[in-house]
Write an enzyme that holds these catalytic residues in place. Sequence first.
Site, PDB file in Angstrom:
ATOM      1  N   ILE A  12       0.309   7.957  -9.819  1.00 44.47           N
ATOM      2  CA  ILE A  12      -1.096   8.253 -10.140  1.00 44.47           C
ATOM      3  C   ILE A  12      -1.484   9.633  -9.618  1.00 44.47           C
ATOM      4  O   ILE A  12      -2.223  10.380 -10.270  1.00 44.47           O
ATOM      5  CB  ILE A  12      -2.013   7.143  -9.574  1.00 44.47           C
ATOM      6  CG1 ILE A  12      -1.585   5.785 -10.155  1.00 44.47           C
ATOM      7  CG2 ILE A  12      -3.480   7.427  -9.895  1.00 44.47           C
ATOM      8  CD1 ILE A  12      -2.166   4.581  -9.437  1.00 44.47           C
ATOM      9  N   ASP A  31       3.131  14.706   0.732  1.00 43.16           N
ATOM     10  CA  ASP A  31       3.823  13.484   0.302  1.00 43.16           C
ATOM     11  C   ASP A  31       5.145  13.429   1.053  1.00 43.16           C
ATOM     12  O   ASP A  31       5.871  14.430   1.112  1.00 43.16           O
ATOM     13  CB  ASP A  31       4.048  13.510  -1.229  1.00 43.16           C
ATOM     14  CG  ASP A  31       4.415  12.140  -1.777  1.00 43.16           C
ATOM     15  OD1 ASP A  31       5.408  11.566  -1.303  1.00 43.16           O
ATOM     16  OD2 ASP A  31       3.701  11.653  -2.673  1.00 43.16           O
ATOM     17  N   SER A 125      -7.661  -1.359  -4.818  1.00 46.81           N
ATOM     18  CA  SER A 125      -6.965  -2.126  -5.847  1.00 46.81           C
ATOM     19  C   SER A 125      -7.763  -3.365  -6.228  1.00 46.81           C
ATOM     20  O   SER A 125      -8.457  -3.950  -5.382  1.00 46.81           O
ATOM     21  CB  SER A 125      -5.606  -2.559  -5.292  1.00 46.81           C
ATOM     22  OG  SER A 125      -5.012  -3.507  -6.123  1.00 46.81           O
ATOM     23  N   TYR A 151      -0.555  -6.575   1.510  1.00 48.68           N
ATOM     24  CA  TYR A 151      -0.920  -5.369   0.762  1.00 48.68           C
ATOM     25  C   TYR A 151      -2.418  -5.374   0.452  1.00 48.68           C
ATOM     26  O   TYR A 151      -3.139  -4.413   0.734  1.00 48.68           O
ATOM     27  CB  TYR A 151      -0.099  -5.296  -0.539  1.00 48.68           C
ATOM     28  CG  TYR A 151      -0.603  -4.245  -1.500  1.00 48.68           C
ATOM     29  CD1 TYR A 151      -0.388  -2.896  -1.247  1.00 48.68           C
ATOM     30  CD2 TYR A 151      -1.309  -4.594  -2.651  1.00 48.68           C
ATOM     31  CE1 TYR A 151      -0.868  -1.928  -2.119  1.00 48.68           C
ATOM     32  CE2 TYR A 151      -1.791  -3.635  -3.526  1.00 48.68           C
ATOM     33  CZ  TYR A 151      -1.566  -2.294  -3.250  1.00 48.68           C
ATOM     34  OH  TYR A 151      -2.053  -1.344  -4.109  1.00 48.68           O
ATOM     35  N   LYS A 155      -5.760  -2.907   1.812  1.00 47.86           N
ATOM     36  CA  LYS A 155      -6.751  -2.215   0.966  1.00 47.86           C
ATOM     37  C   LYS A 155      -8.160  -2.623   1.398  1.00 47.86           C
ATOM     38  O   LYS A 155      -9.068  -1.799   1.482  1.00 47.86           O
ATOM     39  CB  LYS A 155      -6.523  -2.565  -0.507  1.00 47.86           C
ATOM     40  CG  LYS A 155      -5.217  -2.029  -1.073  1.00 47.86           C
ATOM     41  CD  LYS A 155      -5.195  -0.519  -1.091  1.00 47.86           C
ATOM     42  CE  LYS A 155      -3.928   0.070  -1.657  1.00 47.86           C
ATOM     43  NZ  LYS A 155      -3.786   1.509  -1.383  1.00 47.86           N
TER      44      LYS A 155
HETATM   45  P1  NAD Z   1       3.400   5.743  -5.767  1.00 49.01           P
HETATM   46  O1  NAD Z   1       4.296   5.008  -4.849  1.00 49.01           O
HETATM   47  O2  NAD Z   1       3.967   6.338  -7.001  1.00 49.01           O
HETATM   48  O3  NAD Z   1       2.596   6.876  -4.971  1.00 49.01           O
HETATM   49  C1  NAD Z   1       2.340   6.801  -3.587  1.00 49.01           C
HETATM   50  C2  NAD Z   1       2.893   8.079  -2.977  1.00 49.01           C
HETATM   51  O4  NAD Z   1       2.644   8.073  -1.567  1.00 49.01           O
HETATM   52  C3  NAD Z   1       4.403   8.227  -3.169  1.00 49.01           C
HETATM   53  O5  NAD Z   1       4.648   9.498  -3.739  1.00 49.01           O
HETATM   54  C4  NAD Z   1       4.977   8.121  -1.753  1.00 49.01           C
HETATM   55  O6  NAD Z   1       6.115   8.952  -1.593  1.00 49.01           O
HETATM   56  C5  NAD Z   1       3.803   8.579  -0.929  1.00 49.01           C
HETATM   57  N1  NAD Z   1       3.733   8.059   0.451  1.00 49.01           N
HETATM   58  C6  NAD Z   1       3.912   6.794   0.879  1.00 49.01           C
HETATM   59  N2  NAD Z   1       3.715   6.726   2.202  1.00 49.01           N
HETATM   60  C7  NAD Z   1       3.392   7.977   2.631  1.00 49.01           C
HETATM   61  C8  NAD Z   1       3.068   8.541   3.882  1.00 49.01           C
HETATM   62  N3  NAD Z   1       3.026   7.804   4.994  1.00 49.01           N
HETATM   63  N4  NAD Z   1       2.797   9.874   3.941  1.00 49.01           N
HETATM   64  C9  NAD Z   1       2.845  10.646   2.816  1.00 49.01           C
HETATM   65  N5  NAD Z   1       3.137  10.144   1.608  1.00 49.01           N
HETATM   66  C10 NAD Z   1       3.406   8.838   1.508  1.00 49.01           C
HETATM   67  O7  NAD Z   1       2.205   4.749  -6.139  1.00 49.01           O
HETATM   68  P2  NAD Z   1       1.033   4.897  -7.199  1.00 49.01           P
HETATM   69  O8  NAD Z   1       1.255   3.854  -8.231  1.00 49.01           O
HETATM   70  O9  NAD Z   1       0.853   6.300  -7.586  1.00 49.01           O
HETATM   71  O10 NAD Z   1      -0.179   4.401  -6.295  1.00 49.01           O
HETATM   72  C11 NAD Z   1      -1.005   5.298  -5.580  1.00 49.01           C
HETATM   73  C12 NAD Z   1      -2.005   4.479  -4.779  1.00 49.01           C
HETATM   74  O11 NAD Z   1      -2.716   3.620  -5.666  1.00 49.01           O
HETATM   75  C13 NAD Z   1      -1.366   3.589  -3.725  1.00 49.01           C
HETATM   76  O12 NAD Z   1      -2.187   3.603  -2.576  1.00 49.01           O
HETATM   77  C14 NAD Z   1      -1.397   2.220  -4.372  1.00 49.01           C
HETATM   78  O13 NAD Z   1      -1.471   1.183  -3.421  1.00 49.01           O
HETATM   79  C15 NAD Z   1      -2.677   2.296  -5.191  1.00 49.01           C
HETATM   80  N6  NAD Z   1      -2.672   1.377  -6.343  1.00 49.01           N
HETATM   81  C16 NAD Z   1      -1.648   1.419  -7.239  1.00 49.01           C
HETATM   82  C17 NAD Z   1      -1.628   0.526  -8.311  1.00 49.01           C
HETATM   83  C18 NAD Z   1      -0.479   0.502  -9.287  1.00 49.01           C
HETATM   84  O14 NAD Z   1      -0.264  -0.516  -9.945  1.00 49.01           O
HETATM   85  N7  NAD Z   1       0.274   1.601  -9.467  1.00 49.01           N
HETATM   86  C19 NAD Z   1      -2.668  -0.407  -8.462  1.00 49.01           C
HETATM   87  C20 NAD Z   1      -3.731  -0.386  -7.542  1.00 49.01           C
HETATM   88  C21 NAD Z   1      -3.710   0.499  -6.475  1.00 49.01           C
END
Ligand code: NAD
Length: 341
Positions: A12, A31, A125, A151, A155
């Site tokens: 995202i 990241d 979420s 999880y 949130k």
């Molecule tokens: P993603 O895993 O692709 O992106 C998260 C990013 O955070 C990754 O690039 C990862 O390398 C980085 N990361 C993790 N821990 C870290 C840290 N301690 N320091 C720096 N970077 C770190 O996930 P996404 O699908 O892009 O989701 C982004 C956010 O949206 C997340 O918080 C997720 O919980 C939330 N979310 C996602 C969804 C979904 O279905 N994709 C739904 C609801 C909420």
Amino acid sequence: MRVLLSGGAGYIGAHTAVALIEAGHEVIVVDDMSNSSPEAIARAGSLAGAEIPLLGADVRDEPRVRAFVQQHGPVDAVVHFAGLKAVGESVAQPVRYYDVNIGSAVAVLRLMAAESIPTIVFSSSATVYGRPETLPLREDSPTGIDLANPYGKTKRIVEEMLKDAAAADPRLRAIALRYFNPVGAHPSGRIGEDPSGTPNNLMPYVARVAVGSLERVGIFGDDYPTPDGTGLRDYIHVLDLAAGHVAALERAREGFEVYNLGTGVPVSVRELIAAFGRAAGRQIPTAVLPRRAGDVAASYCDPSKAREGLGWSATRTIDEACRDSWRWQSQNPRGYAPSPR
Ligand code: NAD
Ligand code: UDP
């Protein structure tokens, strides 16, 4: 404005980086690459026509992140995407999930205080609603920290922390965006979702079956009280989601607010698989399996608060999401990994 994206190289985050730059903003990214690749940021930058400064570090590494912000600042806002997101894994590794998801939010709030950054948009979420009592889900529908998985609890806890922080500091602008089910990819086919290992989520799983790297889609239950017996979800195109972040940043006001980001349109598992089959021009093999533990029959939102408060609503259909996801998957069958020679 200049915006720091924590976790901005993720699925995202990379799409939001492009949308922010296209809307005239500047973006910098931290990241730790635990679930992403620097290639995602390189491609996002080339799509948007800008160089995106990237710090490969854990966002909890406060001295490094502060130095990065001072080097590229001043920063006006943070979008906090960074975190761990696999529901099943969070049940098996709860302490790790609390550590990363809550620790990273604490670190971001400390950074904001130290660097006088007034605005935060947080990736929450639809999971925070747990098992819905009534549908569609509104922002004032019941939530609780008494949720089935760690999880969702992380949130919920971070939302509470933002609310408390905004109550204590009247200058703070904090928005939690409750995403429904993000799907699709950039229409260029250059950036998209690149889960490591076997995908847990439906759309990337279907995409892998369509491209031939997995055999068939398991349908987790066809005996739900829904029109075709399969689960209903609110699938939102990642470009609509990205636009929701731009709107949230531009409209943020002092205080704490929560918004659902979804379409309001329920789509069943079978409908999504059929739409993907049409987009890919091929039959998607399926098999009905037992229900997955913890799943709810239906989850979809009332998106009216975001329309009124942010001037935002989703515009893209599930067919567009399938078409874009297929383009990404077929052009990048190994995701961001370099092609074997
Ligand atoms: P993603 O895993 O692709 O992106 C998260 C990013 O955070 C990754 O690039 C990862 O390398 C980085 N990361 C993790 N821990 C870290 C840290 N301690 N320091 C720096 N970077 C770190 O996930 P996404 O699908 O892009 O989701 C982004 C956010 O949206 C997340 O918080 C997720 O919980 C939330 N979310 C996602 C969804 C979904 O279905 N994709 C739904 C609801 C909420
Ligand atoms: N689902 C499925 N097979 C899969 C993955 C998911 O039938 O391989 C179903 C799941 O039961 C739910 C819907 O697809 O009804 C969306 O699941 P996903 O894991 O993508 O999102 P979430 O459960 O978080 O809403």
